[in-house]
Design an enzyme around this catalytic site. Structure first.
Site, short mmCIF file in Angstrom:
data_model
loop_
_atom_site.label_atom_id
_atom_site.label_comp_id
_atom_site.label_asym_id
_atom_site.label_seq_id
_atom_site.Cartn_x
_atom_site.Cartn_y
_atom_site.Cartn_z
N ASP A 185 -0.90 0.51 9.08
CA ASP A 185 -1.37 0.21 10.44
C ASP A 185 -2.83 0.61 10.59
O ASP A 185 -3.44 0.40 11.64
CB ASP A 185 -0.46 0.86 11.50
CG ASP A 185 -0.43 2.37 11.41
OD1 ASP A 185 -1.06 2.94 10.51
OD2 ASP A 185 0.25 3.00 12.26
N SER A 186 -3.42 1.13 9.50
CA SER A 186 -4.88 1.31 9.46
C SER A 186 -5.59 -0.01 9.69
O SER A 186 -6.79 -0.04 9.96
CB SER A 186 -5.31 1.91 8.11
OG SER A 186 -4.78 1.15 7.04
N ASP A 214 4.00 -0.41 7.12
CA ASP A 214 3.99 0.68 8.11
C ASP A 214 4.72 0.26 9.37
O ASP A 214 4.47 -0.83 9.90
CB ASP A 214 2.53 0.95 8.52
CG ASP A 214 2.04 2.30 8.08
OD1 ASP A 214 2.85 3.15 7.67
OD2 ASP A 214 0.81 2.51 8.15
N LYS A 220 7.46 2.45 5.98
CA LYS A 220 6.92 3.81 6.08
C LYS A 220 6.91 4.21 7.54
O LYS A 220 6.48 3.44 8.40
CB LYS A 220 5.50 3.87 5.50
CG LYS A 220 4.84 5.24 5.69
CD LYS A 220 3.63 5.42 4.80
CE LYS A 220 2.35 4.82 5.34
NZ LYS A 220 1.91 5.39 6.64
N GLU A 264 6.10 7.58 10.32
CA GLU A 264 5.53 8.90 10.53
C GLU A 264 6.55 9.79 11.22
O GLU A 264 7.37 9.31 11.99
CB GLU A 264 4.25 8.78 11.38
CG GLU A 264 3.17 7.95 10.70
CD GLU A 264 1.86 7.89 11.48
OE1 GLU A 264 1.69 8.64 12.46
OE2 GLU A 264 1.00 7.09 11.08
N GLU A 294 -0.47 13.26 4.02
CA GLU A 294 -1.86 12.96 4.39
C GLU A 294 -2.57 14.22 4.85
O GLU A 294 -2.07 14.93 5.75
CB GLU A 294 -1.89 11.89 5.50
CG GLU A 294 -3.31 11.55 5.94
CD GLU A 294 -3.42 10.26 6.75
OE1 GLU A 294 -2.42 9.54 6.88
OE2 GLU A 294 -4.54 10.00 7.26
O1 KIV Z 1 -2.11 3.10 7.66
C1 KIV Z 1 -2.46 3.44 6.52
O2 KIV Z 1 -3.27 2.80 5.86
C2 KIV Z 1 -1.87 4.65 5.97
C3 KIV Z 1 -2.54 5.23 4.78
C4 KIV Z 1 -3.78 5.91 5.21
C5 KIV Z 1 -1.66 6.11 4.02
O3 KIV Z 1 -0.91 5.15 6.47
#
Ligand code: KIV
Length: 271
Positions: free
Chosen positions: A51-52, A90, A119, A121, A188
């Protein structure tokens, strides 16, 4: 047509075998088919549609506004570029606000994108969700340490687990999430020594970003290693394009550095 067409694809089992034999796992983010193909063809084991993308693609200040539709759109593009690498998506902010919502979101990633893992959090508070997704056959990577979706609660982007009580809690969270069925952990911005303890304790692969060299693998944001992220490149990253001829060479150098444990060096890690 073979019924085993996906046999050479990296799988959860491949990644666990890599941990067992001490081979470092190389991971990068991607958001489109062309970059995904470059990563796939240059030795990257795992590709994350993070989600970056909210920050590096959409120019947002945080990852919070990223939607499920954004993730599916970029996830489908990335999936088209991959033949071999393992694909993780994510879960964006609020897509896992309830178990029902999380099951629907993760199911959409598996069905519409072809993700191999989701993934999310959170710490031990995600135990029930991880158990549910595991029961449904959806592999989970649990993201510990700095959790960008909780930036407002954390009061900024800072290293996590420096105090003894927080370090103990993270070790316990990692244990509980593995027991709940998680197939991977991501750490992280965690001090190197704590990340090492979590990696040694876990029987599943532990991937680090700003978590030192002892993790089973490393991940970075693709645009950071190409030196094109807006603002300053984070301490835990490195511009690989600065010393290489082209993007493919930069990716190969990153892969080689991770495999040979030249990256991350002390200067990219936290005490
Ligand atoms: O969103 C993302 O790119 C991430 C990485 C920084 C691990 O979670």
């Amino acid at each position: 047509m073979s019924t085993h067409a996906t046999q050479s694809r990296t799988s959860v089992r491949t990644l666990k075998e890599m941990k067992a034999r001490g081979e470092k796992i190389t991971c990068l983010t991607a958001y489109d088919a062309s970059f995904a193909q470059v990563l796939d063809q240059n030795g990257v084991d795992v590709v994350l549609v993070g989600d970056s993308l909210g920050m590096v693609i959409q120019g947002l200040e945080t990852t919070l506004p990223v939607t499920m539709d954004d993730m599916v759109y970029h996830g489908q593009a990335v999936a088209r570029g991959l033949q071999r690498a393992f694909l993780i998506l994510d879960m964006p902010f609020m897509s896992d606000a309830s178990i029902e919502q999380a099951v629907a979101s993760a199911g959409r990633f598996m069905k519409q994108v072809g993700a191999s893992m989701v993934k999310l959090e959170g710490g031990a508070d995600q135990r029930e969700l991880v158990e549910t997704l595991t029961r449904l056959g959806i592999p989970v990577c649990a993201h510990l340490g700095l959790q960008p979706q909780r930036v407002h609660k954390l009061g900024g982007y800072r290293v996590q687990g420096r105090e003894q009580a927080r370090a103990d809690q993270m070790l316990e969270d990692a244990r509980i999430l593995e027991q709940a069925g998680a197939d991977m952990l991501l750490l992280e911005c965690v001090p190197t020594a704590l990340a090492q303890r979590i990696t040694e304790q876990a029987s599943i692969p532990v991937i680090g970003i700003g978590a030192g060299v002892h993790c089973d693998g490393q991940i970075l944001v693709l645009y950071d290693i190409l030196g094109i992220s807006a603002g300053r490149i984070p301490k835990f990253s490195k511009n690989y394009l600065a010393d290489t001829a082209d993007i493919a060479a930069a990716v190969r150098q990153y892969v080689d550095d991770v495999k040979q444990q030249r990256f991350p060096a002390a200067e990219h890690s936290f005490e």
